[in-house]
Design an enzyme around this catalytic site. Structure first.
Site, PDB file in Angstrom:
ATOM      1  CE  LYS A  28      75.712   4.606  25.491  1.00  0.00           C
ATOM      2  NZ  LYS A  28      75.859   3.514  24.546  1.00  0.00           N
ATOM      3  CE  LYS A  65      70.079   2.008  31.158  1.00  0.00           C
ATOM      4  NZ  LYS A  65      71.226   2.959  30.987  1.00  0.00           N
TER       5      LYS A  65
END
Length: 296
Positions: free
Chosen positions: A176, A244
């Site tokens: 991911k 982030k």
């Protein structure tokens, strides 16, 4: 209770979580749901399923708990907060973590939950809100065989592709992170290309048409530059998500002293956009950092 049809709970009815809960319901589950916005959970439950008043209640009722919150800190709160599910989940039940997090944190979480007899799947997701709503997301999963057995058909109810990447946590989150590296760099590159086109006086709609039928196209150019052309920065995925996520990419690489020159530059671009006041706008708003252009 059967392995194929466990009682499922889902925490976090945001852009992705709501669609995933709808997909579970369409597949014949009656999901228990929880969201800090109680009215959102109650709206969902009107068409089937149960809105839980507390996380503890959801944990006690469910064999599988799917967490679709923003980050590791929120996941910690879901599990171990004052009203966390970890305290009420039964031994042998399963926690499915769908957030984008540091892989090392995910590895540690697996062992923390194992001490309580709770199974764990490292299961970040990709695909966006539309694919979540139609059960077509991609799940990048890793976990023990027991965790997959406990999941039964739950993962396939939510996703078109469920990749099994390892027999312990970590690999799902690593894949991911690499996906987010590409997603962030592609959005930043798409914005840079469109900005240059605007600066040079090219018709933006014509540029979009040509690029989306040429070798320079990317999924992110096609998807995100449509937002720019429409002048619509409603956040489907916000600028701060990539502050982030690219930050996590760089953290992972820094730990092994691995250079990521493009990721570093893209991260700075999203940070600049965030600081300039576009933090909560769609991530395509990274184009707003370029001077001397007039956006559609």
């Amino acid at each position: 209770m059967s392995a194929s049809q466990p009682t499922v709970g889902l925490v976090g009815l945001g852009a992705m979580g709501l669609g995933m809960a709808q997909s579970l319901r369409r597949a014949g589950h009656a999901p228990h749901v929880f969201d800090l916005r109680r009215e959102v959970a109650q709206d969902f439950a009107r068409d089937g399923g149960t809105a839980c008043e507390t996380l503890a209640e959801l944990g006690a009722r469910c064999d599988v708990v799917v967490s679709v919150v923003v980050n590791a800190a929120q996941t910690e709160s879901v599990l171990f907060g004052d009203d966390g599910v970890a305290a009420t989940m039964r031994p042998g039940s399963l926690f499915v973590m769908c957030s984008t997090v540091d892989p090392n944190w995910s590895v540690a979480l697996e062992s923390r939950l194992a001490k309580q007899g709770i199974l764990y799947l490292d299961a970040p997701i990709s695909g966006g809100a539309a694919k979540a709503a139609s059960g077509q997301i991609t799940m990048m999963t890793a976990g023990t065989p027991e965790a997959y057995t406990r999941a039964g058909g739950v993962l396939d109810a939510m996703a078109a592709k469920v990749y099994r990447l390892g027999d312990k946590a970590g690999a799902g989150s690593k894949v991911k992170i690499i996906n987010q590296l590409l997603a962030g760099v592609h959005i930043a590159a798409a914005a840079e290309a469109m900005a240059l086109g605007l600066r040079e006086g090219v018709d933006p709609a014509a540029l979009y048409e040509v690029i989306t039928h040429s070798a320079g196209n990317s999924w992110m150019f096609e998807n995100r530059m449509a937002h720019v052309l429409a002048g619509d920065y409603t956040p489907l995925s916000a600028v701060d998500i990539f502050v982030k996520d690219l930050g996590l990419v760089l953290d992972v690489a820094r730990a092994s002293k691995f250079p990521l020159p493009l990721s570093s530059t893209a991260h700075q671009m999203f940070m600049q956009a965030s600081t300039a006041g576009f933090a909560r706008e769609d991530d395509s708003a990274v184009i707003k950092i370029f001077p001397g252009i007039t956006l559609p």
